[in-house]
Design an enzyme around this catalytic site. Structure first.
Site, PDB file in Angstrom:
ATOM      1  CB  CYS A   3      19.654   3.476 -21.160  1.00 51.06           C
ATOM      2  SG  CYS A   3      19.283   2.443 -22.591  1.00 51.06           S
ATOM      3  CB  CYS A   6      18.341  -1.695 -20.858  1.00 50.57           C
ATOM      4  SG  CYS A   6      19.817  -1.212 -21.739  1.00 50.57           S
ATOM      5  CG  ASP A 405     -11.507   6.575  13.302  1.00 46.56           C
ATOM      6  OD1 ASP A 405     -12.716   6.693  13.558  1.00 46.56           O
ATOM      7  OD2 ASP A 405     -10.716   5.921  14.009  1.00 46.56           O
ATOM      8  CG  ASP A 608      -7.083   3.262  14.863  1.00 42.12           C
ATOM      9  OD1 ASP A 608      -8.245   3.574  14.531  1.00 42.12           O
ATOM     10  OD2 ASP A 608      -6.737   3.068  16.038  1.00 42.12           O
ATOM     11  CG  ASP A 612     -11.217   3.695  10.655  1.00 40.01           C
ATOM     12  OD1 ASP A 612     -12.303   4.290  10.684  1.00 40.01           O
ATOM     13  OD2 ASP A 612     -10.432   3.660  11.614  1.00 40.01           O
TER      14      ASP A 612
END
Length: 718
Positions: A3, A6, A405, A608, A612
């Site tokens: 649980c 724990c 971009d 990419d 960036d």
């Protein structure tokens, strides 16, 4: 761990180790992620977990996926428990119809005792460890609750010593243990399904490879393959390494890596990734990365990291879980004393207290968030969306602005010949043939664009003689015995060539659209304009539907690009982007994102390239294209394994759906307790019903999370 209490206890124990900066323990994945500020021996961490009452083993990138146990092994104790419990419950059921099948008290005791102390021994062991560590957990609640019902029954049996005694509660303790075990078994099965994405990715790792050694194929274990080795992959085999094809042509299935459903054509010079399937041709591949450095290994690490991490909302749950068990024990004690003192019926008081203890098990609370996270990140990974951490997923659902971009993100990233305008009376394909003849000896990107269009139209190339490239001006050469040239605006002015009026107007229009232009001329006897060519970066096929999908989600769009204003405006107009900022330097992109954040917007950035990276890092959620640079991917919280912009809206959509599942799960986890505990305390819920409700709460939470597996990406929808 059983649980939230724990996992909280293990987490606390790890954080106490000197040199540990932070520790995060995930109940659903059963993994701990530990951040170290100083050198800490693994043994110290394992010892800390052991002191908390649990056992841990170290894992690594090279750890093989755990072999799943047969389902029936864990079900055996439940079946035995059910067979022993059934004779205790059956008399109660048929008693409602006036049939008396009540078993003698001693027989009830003989049936209930192995259930309580043999099959239920796990609860006592775990409860004792929790007490030793000065904490409470689900097992402690079950152990106290069922022991109380069992002890009361033994007391009644010894005190009254009557065979047909009506007030024995052996069936209550036995049913609770059986139901809790059944609930945990169903929960375990469901949890295994939530981790299916990781298992599917791990199954892609081949164990061996065919390596060329002095011209001979040698079968080697993958651990023996090194960068630079030449690996042979036969048709139908999985590619074992990341590398570059040096010989052979084939189609490769990368579906489980990128989400791309169609096989991709590969030939010499193309890169391939470990885990993808070679469908037809025999390939020779130069190894560039192997083992933990492959794309597949990085994907697995990223998905595991997201599944092991905690969403910010989980911190609230952890705070509740830390005080949950002590509060429940107090409520159970007050229930016992209240019923006993007010009614004087201590037998009923004990049963009501047992019902409180049983229904309050915090299993569902601990599973609510991680179960949804596991399924959400897993299904996203199958569709080519890698979510690096839980925080990125939680923030993504609140994003209201996406900044893009342009080059390589919304556009293909290389110029294409978009339009050809020809002088009156000339044939467009013939003029394209002349232009392609001039450009076949050039390496310029615009030259490749001309040749690509000629090839697409299946035009034959005319030989060129006396080819000459004139720096800063253009190219010229003899085509079919006549001197021709391709000129830019500067050379055209120097040549004083007369431009036909229609082409002059067309040139102005295309330049206003952000396209760059070149002119095809016949140089003999005097320079004469034959055609106008307009070049531009093509939009990616999914760009328009990506922006439309974001608008449907209520997300604003921005374009941040270093390109000129006309080119940026043209792309924004065509796609329907809301805000445009052109001629922006990399640090300027980050500043514009900060400006939006200051205005109260939650901003995602899609890019990419290396330029960036600052913007991806400063955005609330960075989204990188895996077709771009590694730097961009490192700075982003979400990586799209295909260069398909439609995945951006899909990433936000799966984030929103996952977060909704988390909220639904937390609602159900809390509502069971908010309704069930008062009902049990008021004597309106017996221990057996409480056990059923508790087991159902955990199973329903995990099952609700599993509904996310039905999610489909835009590309998969009919």
């Amino acid at each position: 761990m059983t649980c939230a209490s724990c996992s909280g206890r293990v987490e606390k124990a790890l954080k106490k180790v000197s040199g540990v900066n932070n520790a995060s323990v995930n109940l659903a994945t059963e993994k701990a992620t530990v951040s170290l500020g100083a050198e800490v021996m693994t043994e110290q961490l394992l010892a800390a977990v052991d002191r908390a009452g649990y056992i841990a083993v170290p894992i690594s990138d090279q750890s093989p996926p755990p072999s799943p146990k047969p389902v029936w092994i864990d079900a055996v104790p439940i079946v035995i428990s059910a067979l022993l419990t059934l004779p205790l419950v059956l008399p109660m059921v048929v008693g409602w119809f006036g049939i008396d099948l009540m078993l003698p008290g001693v027989v009830q005791w003989l049936l209930a005792t192995p259930v309580q102390f043999v099959i239920g021994a796990r609860f006592y062991r775990a409860a004792w460890k929790a007490l030793r560590a000065g904490a409470g957990n689900m097992d402690l609640l079950v152990a106290i609750g069922t022991s109380s019902a069992y002890g009361l029954s033994v007391d009644q049996l010894l005190t009254h010593n009557t065979a047909g005694m009506a007030h024995l509660y052996f069936e209550a303790s036995a049913v609770v243990i059986t139901l809790v075990l059944l609930g945990k078994w169903l929960e375990g099965r469901a949890k295994r399904q939530t981790g299916a994405a990781i298992l599917a990715l791990q199954a892609l790792r081949p164990d061996s490879a065919h390596v060329l050694v002095s011209g001979t194929e040698v079968h080697l274990p993958l651990s023996a393959v090194r960068v630079g080795h030449t690996v042979v992959v036969r048709p139908g085999e999985r590619i074992p390494v990341d590398g570059k094809i040096i010989e052979g042509d084939s189609h490769v299935d990368e579906a489980l890596l990128t989400g791309e459903s169609l096989p991709i054509s590969k030939s010499g010079g193309d890169h391939v990734s470990a885990g993808s399937v070679n469908l037809e041709g025999r390939l020779q591949i130069e190894t560039l990365a192997v083992g933990a450095e492959t794309t597949l290994a990085r994907i697995i690490r990223m998905v595991e990291s997201a599944q092991a991490g905690k969403a910010p909302i989980q911190r609230t749950v952890d705070l509740v879980s830390a005080i949950f068990v002590p509060v429940i024990l107090l409520i159970a004690l007050l229930t016992l004393l209240g019923w006993g003192w007010i009614n004087g019926n201590w037998e009923q008081a004990l049963l009501n207290a047992v019902a409180v203890l049983v229904i309050a098990c915090p299993c569902a609370l601990g599973l609510a968030t991680p179960a949804a996270m596991m399924v959400g990140t897993g299904v996203a990974a199958r569709h080519g969306i890698l979510i690096r951490d839980a925080e990125a997923l939680e923030f993504a659902h609140r994003i209201d602005t996406i900044a893009f971009d342009k080059t390589g993100t919304l556009t293909v990233g290389k110029p294409a010949l978009r339009h050809i305008g020809v002088n009156t009376g000339l044939d467009e394909n013939h003029t394209l043939q002349i232009a392609a003849a001039l450009q076949q000896a050039s390496e310029h990107p615009l030259a490749r664009a001309v040749l690509a269009l000629a090839q697409a139209r299946h035009l034959s190339l005319i030989p060129v003689q006396d080819f000459k490239s004139i720096a800063g001006r253009g190219v010229q050469g003899q085509v079919s015995g006549v001197l021709h040239a391709i000129a830019g605006a500067r050379w055209l002015n120097e040549l004083q060539a007369v431009i036909p009026k229609p082409l002059q107007l067309q040139s102005q229009q295309w330049q206003n659209e952000g396209l760059s232009t070149s002119w095809l001329l016949q140089m003999e006897p005097t320079p004469q304009v034959l055609a106008l060519m307009a070049f531009g970066d093509e939009l990616k096929p999914g760009a328009k539907s990506a922006i439309l999908g974001l608008k449907q989600l209520g997300v604003r769009t921005m374009l941040l690009t270093g390109d000129n204003q006309m080119s940026a405006d043209a792309v924004a107009r065509e796609l329907g982007i809301d805000l445009v900022h052109a001629e922006v330097l990399p640090e300027g992109k980050a500043a514009l994102i900060a400006e939006q954040q200051c205005a109260g917007h939650l901003v995602g950035m899609v890019g990419d390239g290396v330029n960036d990276a600052p913007a991806l890092a400063s955005a609330d959620v960075g989204i990188a294209m895996a077709t771009g640079t590694d730097v961009a991917m490192q700075a982003a919280g979400i990586t799209l394994m295909r260069g398909d912009p439609t995945l951006i809206a899909d990433a936000l959509d799966i984030s929103r759906r996952t977060y909704n599942k988390i909220r639904q799960n937390l609602f159900w986890a809390f509502i069971y307790n908010l309704i069930g505990i008062p009902l049990a305390a008021y004597g309106m819920l017996n221990p057996m019903l409480a056990g059923t409700a508790m087991a159902f709460s955990s199973v329903s939470v995990v099952s609700n999370a599993l509904l996310l597996r039905r999610w489909k990406a835009t590309a998969d929808k009919p």
